[in-house]
Write a protein that holds these residues in place. Structure first.
Motif, PDB file in Angstrom:
ATOM      1  N   LEU A  57      52.330  36.923  45.964  1.00 47.89           N
ATOM      2  CA  LEU A  57      52.903  38.167  45.453  1.00 47.89           C
ATOM      3  C   LEU A  57      53.383  38.010  44.011  1.00 47.89           C
ATOM      4  CD1 LEU A  57      54.862  39.456  48.571  1.00 47.89           C
ATOM      5  CD2 LEU A  57      52.741  40.367  47.611  1.00 47.89           C
ATOM      6  N   LYS A  58      53.980  36.861  43.692  1.00 48.74           N
ATOM      7  CA  LYS A  58      54.423  36.601  42.322  1.00 48.74           C
ATOM      8  C   LYS A  58      53.234  36.613  41.352  1.00 48.74           C
ATOM      9  CE  LYS A  58      56.105  32.844  39.578  1.00 48.74           C
ATOM     10  NZ  LYS A  58      55.015  31.974  39.367  1.00 48.74           N
ATOM     11  N   ASP A  59      52.176  35.908  41.720  1.00 43.78           N
ATOM     12  CA  ASP A  59      50.987  35.875  40.868  1.00 43.78           C
ATOM     13  C   ASP A  59      50.285  37.226  40.806  1.00 43.78           C
ATOM     14  OD1 ASP A  59      51.444  33.254  40.246  1.00 43.78           O
ATOM     15  OD2 ASP A  59      49.973  32.453  41.657  1.00 43.78           O
ATOM     16  N   LEU A  60      50.362  37.988  41.893  1.00 46.57           N
ATOM     17  CA  LEU A  60      49.743  39.309  41.917  1.00 46.57           C
ATOM     18  C   LEU A  60      50.386  40.218  40.884  1.00 46.57           C
ATOM     19  CD1 LEU A  60      47.841  41.393  43.282  1.00 46.57           C
ATOM     20  CD2 LEU A  60      49.735  41.891  44.822  1.00 46.57           C
ATOM     21  N   PHE A  61      51.703  40.189  40.803  1.00 48.44           N
ATOM     22  CA  PHE A  61      52.398  41.090  39.890  1.00 48.44           C
ATOM     23  C   PHE A  61      52.434  40.568  38.461  1.00 48.44           C
ATOM     24  CE2 PHE A  61      54.318  42.421  44.002  1.00 48.44           C
ATOM     25  CZ  PHE A  61      53.756  43.685  44.005  1.00 48.44           C
ATOM     26  N   THR A  62      52.206  39.269  38.252  1.00 45.90           N
ATOM     27  CA  THR A  62      52.182  38.740  36.888  1.00 45.90           C
ATOM     28  C   THR A  62      50.763  38.589  36.356  1.00 45.90           C
ATOM     29  OG1 THR A  62      52.241  36.456  37.687  1.00 45.90           O
ATOM     30  CG2 THR A  62      54.353  37.491  37.173  1.00 45.90           C
ATOM     31  N   GLY A  63      49.772  38.652  37.224  1.00 50.50           N
ATOM     32  CA  GLY A  63      48.389  38.458  36.813  1.00 50.50           C
ATOM     33  C   GLY A  63      47.654  39.777  36.640  1.00 50.50           C
ATOM     34  N   ASN A  64      46.344  39.711  36.785  1.00 55.99           N
ATOM     35  CA  ASN A  64      45.474  40.867  36.623  1.00 55.99           C
ATOM     36  C   ASN A  64      45.415  41.631  37.946  1.00 55.99           C
ATOM     37  OD1 ASN A  64      43.576  42.736  35.963  1.00 55.99           O
ATOM     38  ND2 ASN A  64      42.022  41.251  35.312  1.00 55.99           N
ATOM     39  N   VAL A  65      46.160  42.711  38.030  1.00 57.48           N
ATOM     40  CA  VAL A  65      46.263  43.486  39.262  1.00 57.48           C
ATOM     41  C   VAL A  65      44.935  44.180  39.579  1.00 57.48           C
ATOM     42  CG1 VAL A  65      47.479  45.382  40.387  1.00 57.48           C
ATOM     43  CG2 VAL A  65      48.739  43.807  38.938  1.00 57.48           C
ATOM     44  N   LYS A  66      44.222  44.593  38.556  1.00 60.66           N
ATOM     45  CA  LYS A  66      42.970  45.323  38.766  1.00 60.66           C
ATOM     46  C   LYS A  66      41.939  44.468  39.508  1.00 60.66           C
ATOM     47  CE  LYS A  66      39.302  47.719  36.287  1.00 60.66           C
ATOM     48  NZ  LYS A  66      38.749  48.058  34.967  1.00 60.66           N
ATOM     49  N   SER A  67      41.755  43.235  39.070  1.00 58.99           N
ATOM     50  CA  SER A  67      40.759  42.375  39.731  1.00 58.99           C
ATOM     51  C   SER A  67      41.189  42.038  41.157  1.00 58.99           C
ATOM     52  CB  SER A  67      40.528  41.101  38.923  1.00 58.99           C
ATOM     53  OG  SER A  67      41.697  40.315  38.876  1.00 58.99           O
ATOM     54  N   THR A  68      42.496  41.892  41.371  1.00 62.08           N
ATOM     55  CA  THR A  68      42.992  41.616  42.716  1.00 62.08           C
ATOM     56  C   THR A  68      42.724  42.794  43.643  1.00 62.08           C
ATOM     57  OG1 THR A  68      44.720  40.209  41.802  1.00 62.08           O
ATOM     58  CG2 THR A  68      45.020  40.970  44.056  1.00 62.08           C
ATOM     59  N   LEU A  69      42.991  44.003  43.160  1.00 60.90           N
ATOM     60  CA  LEU A  69      42.753  45.192  43.982  1.00 60.90           C
ATOM     61  C   LEU A  69      41.270  45.396  44.254  1.00 60.90           C
ATOM     62  CD1 LEU A  69      45.375  47.672  42.490  1.00 60.90           C
ATOM     63  CD2 LEU A  69      45.475  46.426  44.661  1.00 60.90           C
ATOM     64  N   ILE A  70      40.417  45.057  43.294  1.00 63.05           N
ATOM     65  CA  ILE A  70      38.968  45.149  43.512  1.00 63.05           C
ATOM     66  C   ILE A  70      38.539  44.171  44.602  1.00 63.05           C
ATOM     67  CG2 ILE A  70      36.724  44.637  42.456  1.00 63.05           C
ATOM     68  CD1 ILE A  70      37.834  45.871  39.863  1.00 63.05           C
ATOM     69  N   ALA A  71      39.084  42.944  44.577  1.00 60.33           N
ATOM     70  CA  ALA A  71      38.739  41.948  45.593  1.00 60.33           C
ATOM     71  C   ALA A  71      39.211  42.395  46.975  1.00 60.33           C
ATOM     72  CB  ALA A  71      39.353  40.605  45.232  1.00 60.33           C
ATOM     73  N   ILE A  72      40.430  42.921  47.059  1.00 64.47           N
ATOM     74  CA  ILE A  72      40.957  43.392  48.345  1.00 64.47           C
ATOM     75  C   ILE A  72      40.132  44.571  48.852  1.00 64.47           C
ATOM     76  CG2 ILE A  72      42.943  44.497  49.457  1.00 64.47           C
ATOM     77  CD1 ILE A  72      44.725  42.769  47.629  1.00 64.47           C
ATOM     78  N   GLY A  73      39.787  45.488  47.956  1.00 63.77           N
ATOM     79  CA  GLY A  73      38.965  46.635  48.337  1.00 63.77           C
ATOM     80  C   GLY A  73      37.590  46.217  48.813  1.00 63.77           C
ATOM     81  N   SER A  74      36.986  45.245  48.136  1.00 69.13           N
ATOM     82  CA  SER A  74      35.670  44.748  48.541  1.00 69.13           C
ATOM     83  C   SER A  74      35.730  44.118  49.928  1.00 69.13           C
ATOM     84  CB  SER A  74      35.159  43.708  47.542  1.00 69.13           C
ATOM     85  OG  SER A  74      35.060  44.271  46.262  1.00 69.13           O
ATOM     86  N   PHE A  75      36.787  43.356  50.185  1.00 66.91           N
ATOM     87  CA  PHE A  75      36.952  42.753  51.509  1.00 66.91           C
ATOM     88  C   PHE A  75      37.122  43.829  52.568  1.00 66.91           C
ATOM     89  CE2 PHE A  75      39.658  40.898  54.849  1.00 66.91           C
ATOM     90  CZ  PHE A  75      38.808  39.898  55.275  1.00 66.91           C
ATOM     91  N   ALA A  76      37.905  44.861  52.255  1.00 61.02           N
ATOM     92  CA  ALA A  76      38.103  45.961  53.209  1.00 61.02           C
ATOM     93  C   ALA A  76      36.790  46.674  53.504  1.00 61.02           C
ATOM     94  CB  ALA A  76      39.141  46.946  52.673  1.00 61.02           C
ATOM     95  N   VAL A  77      35.950  46.837  52.490  1.00 62.28           N
ATOM     96  CA  VAL A  77      34.645  47.475  52.690  1.00 62.28           C
ATOM     97  C   VAL A  77      33.772  46.620  53.610  1.00 62.28           C
ATOM     98  CG1 VAL A  77      32.485  48.090  51.517  1.00 62.28           C
ATOM     99  CG2 VAL A  77      34.669  48.834  50.571  1.00 62.28           C
ATOM    100  N   VAL A  78      33.788  45.303  53.411  1.00 66.94           N
ATOM    101  CA  VAL A  78      33.004  44.410  54.267  1.00 66.94           C
ATOM    102  C   VAL A  78      33.489  44.501  55.713  1.00 66.94           C
ATOM    103  CG1 VAL A  78      32.504  41.980  54.768  1.00 66.94           C
ATOM    104  CG2 VAL A  78      32.334  42.822  52.435  1.00 66.94           C
ATOM    105  N   VAL A  79      34.819  44.536  55.910  1.00 69.16           N
ATOM    106  CA  VAL A  79      35.367  44.643  57.262  1.00 69.16           C
ATOM    107  C   VAL A  79      34.976  45.976  57.897  1.00 69.16           C
ATOM    108  CG1 VAL A  79      37.502  44.786  58.610  1.00 69.16           C
ATOM    109  CG2 VAL A  79      37.259  43.040  56.852  1.00 69.16           C
TER     110      VAL A  79
END
Length: 135
Positions: A57-79
């Motif tokens: 969570l710390k890295d999520l809010f200090t890093g690139n949120v857009k790429s993280t959300l794209i990765a989570i969204g892609s995983f959700a699409v696969v599921v």
């Protein structure tokens, strides 16, 4: 970096306790020591999960949120794709309990998700290897 020192000390203490109890267990064969060792293992596992969650969570809010959300969204699409490709049928299990159609569909979705992600990983490795050979 104070948390790093604290975690190092806690891990050394827990490791020393587990080592002493493990040697004691194997040398005496006293099975009553298994439960305390399991408790230590559960405590360490819980601490690790908590720390992973905190640092992610710390890295999520200090890093690139857009790429993280794209990765989570892609995983959700696969599921979702795996879930809708799976069929669910109620099944009688060996212990006499019933596995519902929904549970069966989620089990199939989990397996298909694994297969899809494994195929993507293998494809990425092959693509990377071929790309390296071409250069």
């Amino acid at each position: 970096m104070i948390i790093h020192k604290i975690l190092k000390i806690v891990s050394l203490i827990l490791g020393a306790i587990a080592l002493v109890m493990g040697i004691w267990l194997f040398s005496t064969g006293d099975e009553s020591l298994v439960q305390p060792l399991m408790t230590i293992a559960y405590a360490v596992f819980g601490i690790i999960l908590l720390l992973v969650l905190v640092f992610v969570l710390k890295d999520l809010f200090t890093g690139n949120v857009k790429s993280t959300l794209i990765a989570i969204g892609s995983f959700a699409v696969v599921v979702l794709i795996a879930y809708f490709l799976s069929e669910g049928t109620a099944t009688q299990m060996k212990n006499g309990e019933m596995l519902s159609a929904n549970q069966s569909q989620w089990i199939g979705a989990g397996l298909r998700t694994f297969y899809i992600l494994a195929a993507i990983a293998i494809g990425a490795m092959i693509y990377s290897g071929i790309k390296k050979l071409i250069k």
